[in-house]
Each structure stands twice: as structure tokens, then as C-alpha cells.
Design an enzyme around this catalytic site. Structure first.
Site, PDB file in Angstrom:
ATOM      1  N   LYS A 179       0.868  -1.175   0.000  1.00  0.00           N
ATOM      2  CA  LYS A 179       0.000   0.000   0.000  1.00  0.00           C
ATOM      3  C   LYS A 179       0.907   1.229   0.000  1.00  0.00           C
ATOM      4  CE  LYS A 179      -1.264   2.395   2.929  1.00  0.00           C
ATOM      5  NZ  LYS A 179      -0.881   3.779   3.371  1.00  0.00           N
ATOM      6  N   THR A 191      10.690   2.087   4.226  1.00  0.00           N
ATOM      7  CA  THR A 191       9.818   1.943   3.064  1.00  0.00           C
ATOM      8  C   THR A 191       8.378   2.179   3.474  1.00  0.00           C
ATOM      9  OG1 THR A 191       9.411  -0.324   3.531  1.00  0.00           O
ATOM     10  CG2 THR A 191      11.294   0.098   2.153  1.00  0.00           C
ATOM     11  N   SER A 409      -4.857  10.753   7.872  1.00  0.00           N
ATOM     12  CA  SER A 409      -3.408  10.695   8.122  1.00  0.00           C
ATOM     13  C   SER A 409      -2.740   9.791   7.117  1.00  0.00           C
ATOM     14  CB  SER A 409      -3.108  10.233   9.517  1.00  0.00           C
ATOM     15  OG  SER A 409      -3.350   8.862   9.613  1.00  0.00           O
TER      16      SER A 409
END
Lengths: 409, 409
Positions: A179, A191, A409
Site C-alpha cells: 500500500k 519503506t 493521516s
């Protein structure tokens, strides 16, 4: 990728599920991945952000013995900046998975993504894990549901797979889901959220080394908004079913490394293309750098420049902003030697040749190229033989819209 | 500032003009500043971008003797990434000013702002300088015209001034003009375009030192979009008319330093407030840092985060993004010790207290505070006694709109 079955369930020995646990208001929000062989060699890469989410802290501990048997991940809540209570809830999540799959909690990898600063709803997570366990399957649909359950502002799920021949002739498969979308600027050993499974026979150290190498040229060359998350996590599991000659750190497999590079690069490009609000995938290719470090800095700085990104959104071949970004990238080069081109599906349009901006009709051609969905910018520094590629997306009004909504967020 | 006359002409001994030279399609685009005493002690700070505009390269040379007698600046063309021809045109611009004001070309400071990668139209610049020479004046209007002539995407001109008592009782004046708006993330010894004049009696080394100190806590703590320009330039001229006891690098004047700090901070805040598309001025105050470097990194990283900026545009008190930005800032801190407040005109609303997010009604109050035009975020790291302040603005759809228009720079 040309494989027919992609994603986590394309590899023998893994089952997956994605369910609605109710962490998000609606939709799939909890994924479970189970290794049919129990614990197998595993590796992880985690955010370099000083504020590490609870699942990151716990997963690092669980990887100390370099093996995992299951991974659980949720969207809707990052379980980051949640203090001791957050740690307790992450531990309890691992316990739920251990109970369901007859593992030790230390065999469970954890990942969360969503809002920072709120606690994980443990009851929902517990129920979700039970439900997911019932639905574990090696069907294509199960793998896709798992990939969907970790989406936040992603608009599409991200899955890929590849098959490769090991040096001794065995066939190895690698499948993955990820994702992305926002708060993406992975740093050093960091990452976004990605899970990679393979049936390769490989030592934990060999897997860790191959994963880091592949991440350095894929996820770590990705930038959506120059914000490095508290939750970036990559897991890789290798169950050995392929029975290839054992790959080790000292005797790595070139073919396996190439396959892993393909899978991670593919995911990185999917993530860039689906960056929050993105209309264009931007690929920056820097060649002719004196050092690899220079090539990487140059490529990633141009891909990350708000002004370059806004120009591409506006179909403006503003090479001046590219030059300015190169200038503050820290890479060594001489402005009078650089060349810059736009590369489209069918042709290449030079914008700058050896330091000289090219005349107006080249600009008109460039404007046309900027209508294409994938924008490739090629930069030749003419200083040496090193190169690097970075991926990002344009900066759009939609990005601002998405990120200015209350408590996303 | 309470002085009645602000800007470049508020200081005795300087005349200014702003004219339409035709570099831009319309409006004032060339400013000239002349020192009535001829050459005087001068200092400059320039961009750290590896690609330095021609006027930056030439001005650095002209400052080798640490004095200047005039400054010419244009908007509409950055004269950056323009090769040898750009250097020739910058030199010729200095020659035009030297001819008009009976100076040597080496006594002229140059600055340009606008599009990167196009050549300066020398004929227009030459005519503009002649026109400006005729209009040189010490009136308030002349100073304001000069400030307007360096505007690009700025929506208001930026002028300020202050008066201070030197330690021996003399009165010293400092006046200044600046432009900002976009491509603003001054780095190390770099800034945007600003011109400061004073009647202080100070050595060139004293002036350089005071200017660097003031810039480090003002311009260098400013970020609009994390893009460092090729043209950032600050000039300071000191003509000695105030007849204060000579200020030197070894014997600096606390009062002069404070006055200069006030002037530069005032300009920095004006620039932040007028950032491209900005609806809010954002001030980030970090206290309790272990080192000043940590305080600066923390403040500037939070002020520069696209996600924090987009949240403020959306009136979203998303402290999680502030914590995430602190986490990747490189500053040392413990998440469990930090406190974060929003400070409004009349009250302070805590969002996080010693690592604990505060409940919902505090969030509701914070949303109200975010309606104010100036947003102050106070962060206590609780690690030591160092502090820093940074300024920026919110990330709006208007920023994207402005920067996605064809060939704006």
C-alpha cells in the site's frame, strides 16, 4: 508482469485473507497472511523515522530470530505515538494471531497504517483475526482481499508476482502486495507497507541482504511528498518449497535478486502512480553521474520537488525547475554539461542539450508529451558512468484536498 | 515596526527607484539603489544551490573588495542556467549602472528573479537603468517602487525598518526590502532576495558577521516549499552616516545585532505570510531541545512538511503529522516526553502533553484556533534548554494553481 496469478497467494505455501474488522468505518481493514509450513526464514525493513509505531517496534523484536509464521496488518489506525498502551495492544494483536494459528507471538509480524495518535480497537482486532483465520485461502480472491485490507487513501490495490529460474534450474516464485498513497518518502532502511512472499530456499541473511538491495533501488527511490512515515514496513518470507540450491548471503543468486528487484520496482511504480491525488507517474532517470550516490540524490530530489511536480501537473516543461532541483540535490555536476529530455511512449524530446536550453518548438513538443500518463524525464549529467531511477507523482489540487480533510493521516 | 518611514529610503544616504523596464509583460520590474556616499562597506549572502545564477556569480566577485555603491535588481528573468552569455549580460548590466552612476562595475551588486533558463533582455535593462537613474529619490514612494519592482508571485511588497541606539548613544537606522513567495527554502548561507541598508558605522567584516547571524535565525528558518532557488541573494550596505563608534567583528554591537535581527525576522515573516497561495502564516516554536541544531532541524522540518501544511489549510489539528515530521527531522527526542500546543491570539490549546494526546474537547478548541490567520505551534521536546523558531505557510490548492501555470518560475 505476465504471470496469470499475482499477489500473495500466487506462491505455494501461503494463505491469505482480508476482512472487515471495523477499524475503518467501512471496507476491508485487516489482513492476515499465514505460512502453511509454520515459521520460515523472514526479513524486515522498517522506517527510519525516530518515532516508530508500536507494530514496528514489536516486529523488529519478533524478527530477532529471523523467522516468522504469519503477518497481520490493519488499516484505519497506525498505532503510532500511542505510548506503552500502544505497545501492549500490538503485543496483544500478535497473541490473538498466535492463538488462532498455533504459533508463538514472536512468530507474528505486525503492521498498521492509518491515523497517528489513536489506540487500536483491540476487541475489533481480536474478532477480525478470528474471522480472517476462517477465511484463509490460497485463492486469487483471498490474496486480493488481503491487499485491499491495507489500503488507506490508495485508489487501487497493489499486487504483483514473478517467476524465475534459479541457477540450478528450479523455478522460484515471488508474490507481493503493498500500500502507498501518502506520507511517502522512505528513508535509508525504510519503506512503505509491503509484504513479499517467496518459495525460494534461502537463508535469513541471504533474504535480508537481497531485500535491502532490492529496496534501495525501488522503495527507497520513491517519493510522494517527502514525508517519512512512522509506520513504513516491509516483510519478506521465504518458505523453501521451490527446493532450489540454498541461496545465502555469501552465495547470492543473481536471478533471485533480479526477480526481487522486478517485484519491488513494480510495486514502487504502482505506489507512485497511485500517489495521493496523482494524475501522472513521474520517472526520473539520471545517467552519467560520477557516483551512484550522486545519481540517487539527483533523481530523488528532482522527483520530490514540489515545483517540478506542480509544473508537470500543469503540463509545463519547466526545465529551469529541474535544473534548480539538481542544484540543491547535493550531486556534483557542471550546469554547462547537463542534458535533459522528456521521453514519451513513442518519442524523446530534448529540452536541454549540454547546458543549452533548446528553442521553442522543442518546448511545444514537450507540452504534448506531458499529456501522457507516465512522464519520463531523462537527465544526463555527463560526469561519469553511474545511474539511478526515482519515481514520484505530480502535485495536484487533489493532493491538497485529500490531505486537508479533517483527521486523515 | 513603529517607524513611520519604512524600507530602503528610510535610511539617510540612500536613494532608490523602481521602474517598468519591460522585462515582465507589465508592471515595475527593475529596481536601482544608489549610495549617495559612493562605495560603502557591504556584505552579501548567496544561495547554496550548486546552480548559481549569473548575477549571483558576478555579485560574489564584486563583493571581494567588501564594498558596493549601488544595487540593481530585476524581476521577470532569473538569468540562471544561462551559460557564458548570461554572465556576459550580467556584467553588461553592472556596466550600465556604473556608467549611469559614475561607479566602477565592481561597485555594483546584481540580483535577478523570475524564469530560469532565459536570457536577460539587455536593451530593456539598459533603458530601464537610465530611466531608474532619473527617478532615484529618497522619498517613501521611491523606496516602495523599488520594493515592488522585485516582486514575482508576491501579492504584497515587503519593506521594513527599525531605529536603534548604538551603545555610545548614536542613533542607527536600518531599512530593508525583500521579495519571496515561492521556490523558498534558503539553505545554509542562502536566502531569498533581500536588500538591507543602514547608516551604521561598521566594518565590512562586522557587517558580514552580523548579517550571517541575523539570517541564520530568520531567512534560514524560512520554508515555503523546500525548493532552494538558484538566485537567493541578500545584500547589506552600511554608509557610516550615523557616526556611532565603529562596530567591528571583534567588538560587535549587541544593539545593532538585535536591530538587524528584528528587520530580518520581520521580512522572513512577511515572506512566509505571502508564500504562494498561502492562507496562513505558520510559526513553529521548538523549545527544550538538547542542542540548537536539534531545535532548528525540528522547527524547520515541521514548518516544511507538506502534510502538516495541508492539514493547517484544512483547519485540521493533526498532531500525528507534527509528531511524524519531528520523527524524521533528525532531532533527538523521546516521543513520551514531548508536548505540543496551538497558540492563538488569546489562548493556548494543548494537543499533546508529555507524550499523551489530549481528549476531544481540546481538539475542538484547536479547530477554532486554526481559523486565525497566524498559526503558532509550540513544541516542547523536554530534553534541554535550546530553542528555535521557523516560519512557513500552509499548502493550498492555490499554491498548486500558481505553480502549474505554463512557464512560471
Amino acid at each position: 508482469m505476465s504471470d496469470e496469478k499475482v499477489g500473495l497467494t500466487s506462491v505455494p505455501g501461503y494463505r491469505a485473507a482480508g476482512v472487515e474488522a471495523g477499524v475503518k468505518e467501512e471496507g476491508l481493514d485487516l489482513m492476515l497472511l499465514s505460512s502453511e509450513r509454520g515459521t520460515v526464514p523472514a526479513a524486515g525493513l522498517f522506517t527510519s523515522n525516530h518515532v516508530k509505531a508500536a507494530p514496528v517496534q514489536i516486529s523488529k523484536k519478533h524478527l530477532e530470530d529471523k523467522q516468522l509464521g504469519a503477518i497481520v496488518a490493519n488499516s484505519g489506525c497506525a498505532n503510532a505515538f500511542t505510548g506503552r498502551e500502544g505497545i501492549r495492544r500490538a503485543r496483544q494483536t500478535a497473541q490473538y494471531v498466535a492463538d488462532a494459528l498455533e504459533l508463538k507471538p514472536e512468530d507474528v509480524g505486525l503492521a498498521s497504517t492509518g491515523l497517528i495518535g489513536t489506540q487500536l480497537p483491540l476487541d475489533k482486532i481480536g474478532e477480525g483475526i478470528k474471522k480472517a483465520k476462517e477465511e484463509l485461502s490460497n485463492t486469487w480472491e483471498a490474496g486480493t482481499d488481503a491487499a485491499k485490507a491495507i489500503m488507506t487513501t490508495d485508489t487501487v490495490s497493489k499486487e504483483t508476482a514473478t517467476t524465475l529460474e534459479a541457477e540450478n534450474g528450479s523455478t522460484i516464485k515471488i508474490g507481493a502486495a503493498a500500500k502507498g498513497a501518502g506520507m511517502i518518502h522512505p528513508d535509508l532502511h525504510a519503506t512503505m507497507l509491503a509484504i513479499i512472499v517467496t518459495d525460494a530456499n534461502i537463508t535469513p541473511a541471504g533474504l535480508r541482504s537481497a531485500l535491502q538491495k532490492a529496496a534501495d533501488r525501488s522503495f527507497n527511490m520513491l517519493t510522494i511528498d517527502r514525508d517519512t512515515s512512522t509506520n513504513d514496513t516491509v516483510f519478506a518470507l521465504a518458505n523453501g518449497i521451490a527446493e532450489n540450491e540454498k541461496i545465502t548471503k555469501k552465495e547470492p543468486s543473481k536471478n533471485f535478486q533480479e526477480g526481487l528487484n522486478r517485484v519491488l520496482t513494480d510495486l514502487a511504480k504502482m505506489i507512485a502512480k497511485d500517489g495521493e491525488g496523482a494524475e501522472h507517474l513521474i520517472e526520473i532517470r539520471v545517467e552519467g553521474a560520477e557516483t551512484e550516490e550522486d545519481a540517487k540524490k539527483a533523481a530523488r530530489t528532482v522527483a520530490g520537488s514540489n515545483l517540478v511536480k506542480a509544473a508537470i501537473f500543469g503540463r509545463d516543461p519547466n526545465f529551469g525547475r529541474i535544473v534548480a532541483a539538481l542544484g540543491y540535490s547535493g550531486a556534483e555536476f557542471s550546469p554547462s554539461r547537463i542534458s535533459i529530455s522528456l521521453i514519451g511512449e513513442e518519442k524523446e524530446t530534448p529540452l536541454v542539450l549540454k547546458g543549452e536550453p533548446l528553442p521553442g518548438d522543442s518546448i511545444d513538443e514537450a507540452i504534448k508529451l506531458l499529456e501522457e500518463e507516465e512522464i519520463r524525464i531523462y537527465i544526463d549529467l555527463d560526469e561519469g558512468g553511474e545511474s539511478a531511477t526515482s519515481w514520484g507523482c505530480d502535485l495536484t489540487k487533489e493532493y491538497v484536498e485529500i490531505n486537508s480533510q479533517y483527521f486523515r493521516s
